[in-house]
Design a protein around this motif. Structure first.
Motif, PDB file in Angstrom:
ATOM      1  N   LEU A 355       0.868  -1.224  -0.098  1.00 44.39           N
ATOM      2  CA  LEU A 355      -0.022  -0.128   0.085  1.00 44.39           C
ATOM      3  C   LEU A 355       0.806   1.379   0.116  1.00 44.39           C
ATOM      4  O   LEU A 355       0.462   2.267  -0.860  1.00 44.39           O
ATOM      5  N   ILE A 356       1.872   1.092   0.647  1.00 44.62           N
ATOM      6  CA  ILE A 356       3.002   2.253   0.738  1.00 44.62           C
ATOM      7  C   ILE A 356       3.409   2.528  -0.804  1.00 44.62           C
ATOM      8  O   ILE A 356       3.597   3.816  -1.477  1.00 44.62           O
ATOM      9  N   VAL A 357       3.831   1.492  -1.606  1.00 47.36           N
ATOM     10  CA  VAL A 357       4.324   1.557  -2.789  1.00 47.36           C
ATOM     11  C   VAL A 357       3.222   2.102  -3.807  1.00 47.36           C
ATOM     12  O   VAL A 357       3.489   3.119  -4.486  1.00 47.36           O
ATOM     13  N   GLU A 358       1.869   1.768  -3.432  1.00 41.91           N
ATOM     14  CA  GLU A 358       0.915   2.251  -4.506  1.00 41.91           C
ATOM     15  C   GLU A 358       0.771   3.709  -4.017  1.00 41.91           C
ATOM     16  O   GLU A 358       0.622   4.632  -4.963  1.00 41.91           O
ATOM     17  N   GLY A 359       0.600   4.317  -2.891  1.00 40.27           N
ATOM     18  CA  GLY A 359       0.737   5.616  -2.621  1.00 40.27           C
ATOM     19  C   GLY A 359       1.889   6.425  -3.151  1.00 40.27           C
ATOM     20  O   GLY A 359       1.543   7.614  -3.529  1.00 40.27           O
ATOM     21  N   LEU A 360       2.902   5.759  -2.922  1.00 42.31           N
ATOM     22  CA  LEU A 360       4.161   6.556  -3.417  1.00 42.31           C
ATOM     23  C   LEU A 360       3.995   6.846  -4.935  1.00 42.31           C
ATOM     24  O   LEU A 360       4.401   7.697  -5.676  1.00 42.31           O
ATOM     25  N   MET A 361       3.549   5.592  -5.802  1.00 41.95           N
ATOM     26  CA  MET A 361       3.370   5.935  -7.212  1.00 41.95           C
ATOM     27  C   MET A 361       2.343   6.866  -7.536  1.00 41.95           C
ATOM     28  O   MET A 361       2.443   7.695  -8.303  1.00 41.95           O
ATOM     29  N   GLU A 362       1.208   6.886  -6.777  1.00 39.71           N
ATOM     30  CA  GLU A 362       0.246   7.857  -7.093  1.00 39.71           C
ATOM     31  C   GLU A 362       0.686   9.177  -6.626  1.00 39.71           C
ATOM     32  O   GLU A 362      -0.052  10.247  -7.191  1.00 39.71           O
ATOM     33  N   SER A 363       1.502   9.401  -5.973  1.00 43.07           N
ATOM     34  CA  SER A 363       2.236  10.864  -5.479  1.00 43.07           C
ATOM     35  C   SER A 363       3.406  11.246  -6.558  1.00 43.07           C
ATOM     36  O   SER A 363       3.914  12.059  -6.291  1.00 43.07           O
ATOM     37  N   GLY A 364       3.608  10.478  -7.631  1.00 41.25           N
ATOM     38  CA  GLY A 364       4.534  10.725  -8.464  1.00 41.25           C
ATOM     39  C   GLY A 364       5.840  10.155  -8.231  1.00 41.25           C
ATOM     40  O   GLY A 364       6.822  10.859  -9.097  1.00 41.25           O
ATOM     41  N   PHE A 365       6.175   9.522  -7.356  1.00 46.70           N
ATOM     42  CA  PHE A 365       7.563   8.870  -7.216  1.00 46.70           C
ATOM     43  C   PHE A 365       7.937   8.150  -7.991  1.00 46.70           C
ATOM     44  O   PHE A 365       7.240   7.185  -8.814  1.00 46.70           O
ATOM     45  N   THR A 366       9.321   8.301  -8.571  1.00 46.20           N
ATOM     46  CA  THR A 366       9.864   7.314  -9.558  1.00 46.20           C
ATOM     47  C   THR A 366      10.341   5.720  -9.074  1.00 46.20           C
ATOM     48  O   THR A 366      10.272   5.676  -7.748  1.00 46.20           O
ATOM     49  N   GLU A 367      10.431   4.966  -9.802  1.00 46.93           N
ATOM     50  CA  GLU A 367      10.608   3.393  -9.278  1.00 46.93           C
ATOM     51  C   GLU A 367      11.700   3.483  -8.714  1.00 46.93           C
ATOM     52  O   GLU A 367      12.085   2.805  -7.303  1.00 46.93           O
ATOM     53  N   GLU A 368      13.164   4.410  -8.923  1.00 43.14           N
ATOM     54  CA  GLU A 368      14.156   4.460  -8.056  1.00 43.14           C
ATOM     55  C   GLU A 368      13.806   5.032  -6.885  1.00 43.14           C
ATOM     56  O   GLU A 368      14.465   4.769  -5.823  1.00 43.14           O
ATOM     57  N   GLU A 369      13.225   6.117  -6.892  1.00 43.32           N
ATOM     58  CA  GLU A 369      12.971   6.672  -5.585  1.00 43.32           C
ATOM     59  C   GLU A 369      12.001   5.893  -4.443  1.00 43.32           C
ATOM     60  O   GLU A 369      12.378   5.798  -3.569  1.00 43.32           O
ATOM     61  N   ILE A 370      11.352   5.142  -5.039  1.00 38.81           N
ATOM     62  CA  ILE A 370      10.403   4.045  -4.431  1.00 38.81           C
ATOM     63  C   ILE A 370      11.368   3.024  -3.706  1.00 38.81           C
ATOM     64  O   ILE A 370      11.425   2.733  -2.499  1.00 38.81           O
ATOM     65  N   ARG A 371      12.301   2.613  -4.603  1.00 38.90           N
ATOM     66  CA  ARG A 371      13.245   1.634  -4.142  1.00 38.90           C
ATOM     67  C   ARG A 371      14.009   2.311  -2.968  1.00 38.90           C
ATOM     68  O   ARG A 371      14.087   1.454  -1.909  1.00 38.90           O
ATOM     69  N   SER A 372      14.644   3.622  -3.022  1.00 42.38           N
ATOM     70  CA  SER A 372      15.159   4.105  -2.114  1.00 42.38           C
ATOM     71  C   SER A 372      14.386   4.203  -0.823  1.00 42.38           C
ATOM     72  O   SER A 372      14.766   3.890   0.494  1.00 42.38           O
ATOM     73  N   VAL A 373      13.255   4.646  -0.720  1.00 44.88           N
ATOM     74  CA  VAL A 373      12.297   4.617   0.602  1.00 44.88           C
ATOM     75  C   VAL A 373      12.109   3.457   1.156  1.00 44.88           C
ATOM     76  O   VAL A 373      12.290   3.249   2.428  1.00 44.88           O
ATOM     77  N   MET A 374      11.790   2.417   0.249  1.00 45.72           N
ATOM     78  CA  MET A 374      11.503   0.990   1.052  1.00 45.72           C
ATOM     79  C   MET A 374      12.734   0.198   1.427  1.00 45.72           C
ATOM     80  O   MET A 374      12.275  -0.585   2.147  1.00 45.72           O
ATOM     81  N   GLY A 375      13.986   0.570   1.256  1.00 45.19           N
ATOM     82  CA  GLY A 375      14.909  -0.293   1.926  1.00 45.19           C
ATOM     83  C   GLY A 375      16.114   0.111   1.360  1.00 45.19           C
ATOM     84  O   GLY A 375      17.145  -0.072   2.098  1.00 45.19           O
TER      85      GLY A 375
END
Length: 387
Positions: A355-375
């Motif tokens: 659900l965090i990943v989905e929320g970050l995607m919807e907020s315009g985070f790139t895949e690289e940024e999501i990888r950074s945040v998630m771990g």
């Protein structure tokens, strides 16, 4: 004499029954999940989540409750099986040794009744733990070590850079392998003794927060009475933590301690579970100035998942808090810091992290940024700073 034995037998039976039923009941009441699993996300979010190599969380208090973390639980937020379900590589298990009666975000005294004492007794721990914070702490440390040992190689107790590298390598071929680190929530656990600091280091502790909900030998809490900075003992302990390689966790510390530690510490700091005042103006949350100072020192900020840190509704505010840190200082300084099993209500357990990943995607985070945040930020931080 028979009546005496009968009475003793009844008391023993009641105590054993209490051990079986009271701690689970308390845990279920204190750690609710507002939305039960399974959790549904979009196909795109599920696919991106599946591509994540390293997911990490900086704060979980599951050791407090006496559950066997190698077994799948029907209550609480985290255990080893649910970590595997959600492909989480690393969890920071934190030790709570004392909690004041009437605990609140505003002001707490260290002299009030301790909530953890009756829980310790109810769990059936030995009398040596009932009134000793350091012994409670070492007992929880030993419990984590035992859980890892029971996993027979499918879990690694991370105490060094070498062990983290072993975890990363092992997960390349086997995603069932998980990592566990050990932290302490509140320096009162070492009872004002540098000798006890050495003991918890030997027990595997690699992160300590100077204060929790009340002032202690280190100095002032964000929720305490004096709002002071580091004491002379606190300064000595911070220096020794730097020497040993124990990370300093500034969650719950007074603003004065935050400033003192950032001035004194030779190593980057962790804020394991927090919110930001730009999203929720709370005294337990970080100001913009603090966020900038922490980033300037190379630190990392874990965003918590409960309303007291991020506000309500939680999920959009978790995303907003992550975005706030990214926009202020850059994505490399923000991570997940759930506070799972920390006597908090959360919107989802650890299996809900997609659900965090989905929320970050919807907020315009790139895949690289999501990888950074998630771990990936946590992995990089630990590789750079673990010894």
């Amino acid at each position: 004499m028979k009546k005496t034995f009968l009475f003793a037998g009844v008391i023993l039976a009641l105590y054993l029954a209490g051990i079986a039923f009271i701690p689970p009941y308390i845990e279920a009441q204190r750690n609710p999940v507002t939305q039960s699993s399974p959790y549904s996300v979009s196909l795109e979010a599920r696919q991106l989540y599946g591509r994540l190599d390293f997911i990490a969380d900086l704060h979980c208090d599951a050791l407090l409750w006496g559950r066997d973390l190698t077994q799948r639980g029907s209550r609480g937020h985290v255990d080893f099986p649910r970590m595997r379900d959600s492909n989480v590589a690393l969890e920071m298990f934190t030790i709570v040794s004392k909690s004041p009666s009437g605990q609140n975000m505003k002001k707490n005294s260290s002299d009030t009744f301790d909530n953890i004492t009756p829980l310790t007794i109810a769990k059936g721990e030995g009398p040596w733990n009932w009134f000793s914070l350091i012994k409670r702490t070492l007992s929880q440390s030993e419990a984590l070590s035992d859980f890892v040992e029971k996993e027979e190689g499918n879990a690694i107790f991370i105490r060094s850079k070498k062990e983290l590298e072993q975890l990363i390598e092992a997960r390349m071929s086997n995603k069932e392998v998980i990592g566990a680190m050990l932290g302490i929530e509140g320096g009162h656990a070492i009872e004002g003794s540098l000798e006890n600091l050495e003991k918890v280091y030997q027990a595997g502790v690699r992160m300590i927060g100077p204060t929790h909900f009340f002032d202690n030998e280190f100095g002032g809490s964000a929720h305490g009475e004096n709002n002071e900075g580091l004491t002379e003992f606190g300064k000595s302990a911070i220096r020794r933590m730097n020497e040993l390689g124990i990370f300093i966790d500034l969650a719950h510390s007074s603003p004065a301690i935050v400033d003192d530690v950032l001035d004194l510490s030779t190593k980057p700091v962790i804020i394991s579970h927090t919110g930001v005042r730009g999203v929720l103006d709370s005294q337990r949350n970080l100001s913009d100035e603090q966020i900038r100072k922490i980033a300037d020192k190379g630190g990392i900020i874990g965003i918590a998942f409960f309303d007291g840190a991020v506000g309500s509704p939680e999920l959009p505010n978790i995303i907003a808090s992550i975005k706030y840190v990214r926009d202020l200082v850059g994505v490399r300084y923000v991570a997940l810091g759930s506070d799972y099993d920390g006597s908090v209500s959360v919107p989802f357990d650890i299996t809900g992290l997609p659900l965090i990943v989905e929320g970050l995607m919807e907020s315009g985070f790139t895949e690289e940024e999501i990888r950074s945040v998630m771990g990936e930020n946590v992995k990089r931080f630990l590789l750079e700073n673990l010894e």
